[in-house]
Design an enzyme around this catalytic site. Structure first.
Site, PDB file in Angstrom:
ATOM      1  NE  ARG A 187      -4.334  -1.208   0.079  1.00  0.00           N
ATOM      2  CZ  ARG A 187      -4.489  -2.265  -0.743  1.00  0.00           C
ATOM      3  NH1 ARG A 187      -3.527  -2.607  -1.561  1.00  0.00           N
ATOM      4  NH2 ARG A 187      -5.623  -2.953  -0.729  1.00  0.00           N
ATOM      5  CD  GLU A 216      -2.933   3.073  -5.592  1.00  0.00           C
ATOM      6  OE1 GLU A 216      -3.953   2.463  -5.950  1.00  0.00           O
ATOM      7  OE2 GLU A 216      -1.969   2.534  -5.055  1.00  0.00           O
ATOM      8  CG  HIS A 234      -3.039  -0.881  -7.056  1.00  0.00           C
ATOM      9  ND1 HIS A 234      -3.513  -0.281  -5.913  1.00  0.00           N
ATOM     10  CD2 HIS A 234      -2.917  -2.197  -6.744  1.00  0.00           C
ATOM     11  CE1 HIS A 234      -3.665  -1.186  -4.957  1.00  0.00           C
ATOM     12  NE2 HIS A 234      -3.310  -2.367  -5.449  1.00  0.00           N
TER      13      HIS A 234
HETATM   14  O1  A2R Z   1       3.623  -8.162  11.833  1.00  0.00           O
HETATM   15  P1  A2R Z   1       2.991  -9.512  11.633  1.00  0.00           P
HETATM   16  O2  A2R Z   1       3.734 -10.602  12.388  1.00  0.00           O
HETATM   17  O3  A2R Z   1       1.512  -9.499  11.804  1.00  0.00           O
HETATM   18  O4  A2R Z   1       3.284  -9.875  10.062  1.00  0.00           O
HETATM   19  C1  A2R Z   1       2.528  -9.339   9.002  1.00  0.00           C
HETATM   20  C2  A2R Z   1       3.161  -8.092   8.413  1.00  0.00           C
HETATM   21  N1  A2R Z   1       2.805  -6.849   9.108  1.00  0.00           N
HETATM   22  C3  A2R Z   1       3.695  -6.036   9.670  1.00  0.00           C
HETATM   23  N2  A2R Z   1       5.031  -6.089   9.746  1.00  0.00           N
HETATM   24  C4  A2R Z   1       5.668  -5.111  10.431  1.00  0.00           C
HETATM   25  N3  A2R Z   1       5.039  -4.065  10.995  1.00  0.00           N
HETATM   26  C5  A2R Z   1       3.688  -3.961  10.946  1.00  0.00           C
HETATM   27  N4  A2R Z   1       3.088  -2.928  11.521  1.00  0.00           N
HETATM   28  C6  A2R Z   1       2.961  -4.970  10.249  1.00  0.00           C
HETATM   29  N5  A2R Z   1       1.639  -5.204  10.014  1.00  0.00           N
HETATM   30  C7  A2R Z   1       1.564  -6.348   9.311  1.00  0.00           C
HETATM   31  O5  A2R Z   1       2.642  -8.040   7.068  1.00  0.00           O
HETATM   32  C8  A2R Z   1       2.607 -10.290   7.805  1.00  0.00           C
HETATM   33  O6  A2R Z   1       3.896 -10.832   7.685  1.00  0.00           O
HETATM   34  C9  A2R Z   1       2.340  -9.361   6.623  1.00  0.00           C
HETATM   35  C10 A2R Z   1       0.883  -9.384   6.139  1.00  0.00           C
HETATM   36  O7  A2R Z   1       0.582 -10.661   5.680  1.00  0.00           O
HETATM   37  P2  A2R Z   1      -0.903 -11.119   5.318  1.00  0.00           P
HETATM   38  O8  A2R Z   1      -1.853 -10.626   6.351  1.00  0.00           O
HETATM   39  O9  A2R Z   1      -0.870 -12.588   5.013  1.00  0.00           O
HETATM   40  O10 A2R Z   1      -1.251 -10.269   4.027  1.00  0.00           O
HETATM   41  P3  A2R Z   1      -1.027 -10.641   2.475  1.00  0.00           P
HETATM   42  O11 A2R Z   1      -2.140 -11.482   1.991  1.00  0.00           O
HETATM   43  O12 A2R Z   1       0.363 -11.109   2.263  1.00  0.00           O
HETATM   44  O13 A2R Z   1      -1.220  -9.177   1.828  1.00  0.00           O
HETATM   45  C11 A2R Z   1      -0.398  -8.085   2.242  1.00  0.00           C
HETATM   46  C12 A2R Z   1      -0.906  -6.783   1.700  1.00  0.00           C
HETATM   47  C13 A2R Z   1      -2.426  -6.535   1.767  1.00  0.00           C
HETATM   48  O14 A2R Z   1      -2.849  -6.136   3.041  1.00  0.00           O
HETATM   49  C14 A2R Z   1      -2.623  -5.442   0.736  1.00  0.00           C
HETATM   50  O15 A2R Z   1      -2.377  -4.184   1.312  1.00  0.00           O
HETATM   51  C15 A2R Z   1      -1.546  -5.741  -0.269  1.00  0.00           C
HETATM   52  O16 A2R Z   1      -0.639  -6.678   0.333  1.00  0.00           O
HETATM   53  O17 A2R Z   1      -2.138  -6.327  -1.404  1.00  0.00           O
END
Ligand code: A2R
Length: 268
Positions: A187, A216, A234
């Site tokens: 994002r 965007e 995107h």
């Molecule tokens: O931090 P964790 O352990 O919850 O790991 C998640 C990480 N993450 C972060 N890392 C560091 N600081 C943060 N504040 C933070 N918030 C989240 O991002 C995890 O490793 C990753 C997200 O993985 P998923 O929930 O499986 O999302 P996915 O399907 O890989 O998609 C990622 C993003 C979507 O939310 C859209 O914005 C874009 O890709 O299409």
């Protein structure tokens, strides 16, 4: 009378309040930052997204964007188009992927798919997330700054929320260094864009590729003017096949909810 919404737009508290019998918001996309999910939850309205079905598509595009940035593929194509090949050879690319170390900011569903592809390119992978990811053996860094210190390619694939806003900032970019390459396929809000523009202008990092920007589709003149910045509109998940799979999952969530009272992919 509306009980369910299929959406690809901003759903805020006013929108939710306007539909007093709403039960489910089925959002198209894995990121659901456009939906006020906390407010929906307070109203006991379920929110669903479309995870997993786009992982490989987004990961493919990420590697394409990385190669485009490093080996100047869009510029080389423009060179041929302008019939300049007949006049001279295309200049050697200053950058290479060889001998690089890649850091992933985010090791979730999509991050893992990107990491596997990076491994196939013969490059070591490290990552940062808030806690070590289950089932992966890549080097883990508890802070983004420490990750930036250890790598020279940084790929952001985290959600756009308050915890990630502008976290790729001037410090992170200067730590990445003058050979550094930054890629964002998560994002746009994750990046301090003024700091990124300044870093690209000054050579604080070498180059960047963005599939997402904060506002965007409004790309600033400052961004367009940068030779070392490649911007895509995107398109991470934007193939007919993958967008159809995402649309199907939106529909299946609604059908499951109204038939059985349980959605397939509710957000956490
Ligand atoms: O931090 P964790 O352990 O919850 O790991 C998640 C990480 N993450 C972060 N890392 C560091 N600081 C943060 N504040 C933070 N918030 C989240 O991002 C995890 O490793 C990753 C997200 O993985 P998923 O929930 O499986 O999302 P996915 O399907 O890989 O998609 C990622 C993003 C979507 O939310 C859209 O914005 C874009 O890709 O299409």
């Amino acid at each position: 009378s509306i009980r369910g919404v299929a959406c690809r737009t901003r759903i805020d508290s006013r929108f939710i309040d306007a539909l007093p019998n709403l039960e489910i918001i089925a959002s198209y996309g894995v990121g659901y930052d456009a939906v006020d999910a906390a407010y929906a939850r307070s109203k006991k309205i379920i929110v669903t997204n479309t995870p997993d079905v786009l992982n490989d598509e987004v990961a493919d595009l990420t590697l394409g964007l990385l190669l485009s940035v490093v080996r100047e593929i869009p510029k080389a194509h423009a060179f041929v188009r302008k019939r300049r090949w007949q006049v001279s050879e295309y200049p050697l690319s200053r950058l290479t992927l060889r001998n690089r170390r890649v850091g992933l900011y985010g090791m979730g569903r999509i991050g893992r798919c990107i990491a596997r592809r990076i491994e196939a390119f013969g490059l070591p992978v490290a990552y940062h997330s808030r806690r070590p990811a289950d089932g992966v053996t890549y080097d883990y860094f508890p802070s983004l700054l420490e990750l930036a210190q250890a790598v020279d390619v940084l790929i952001a694939i985290v959600p756009g929320d308050a915890s990630t806003a502008k976290t790729v900032n001037a410090d992170v970019l200067s730590t990445l260094g003058p050979e550094g390459v930054f890629i964002n396929v998560g994002r746009g809000t994750v990046v301090d864009e003024a700091a990124l523009i300044a870093a690209l202008r000054a050579g604080t990092i070498a180059a960047a590729g963005l599939d997402v920007i904060a506002d965007e589709p409004n790309v600033s003149e400052d961004m367009l003017a940068l030779e070392n910045l490649t911007i895509l509109p995107h398109i991470g998940s934007a193939s007919v096949a993958t967008r159809t799979a995402m649309a199907d999952l939106v529909a299946r969530n609604l059908i499951a909810w109204f038939q059985s009272g349980a959605a397939i992919t509710p957000v956490p």
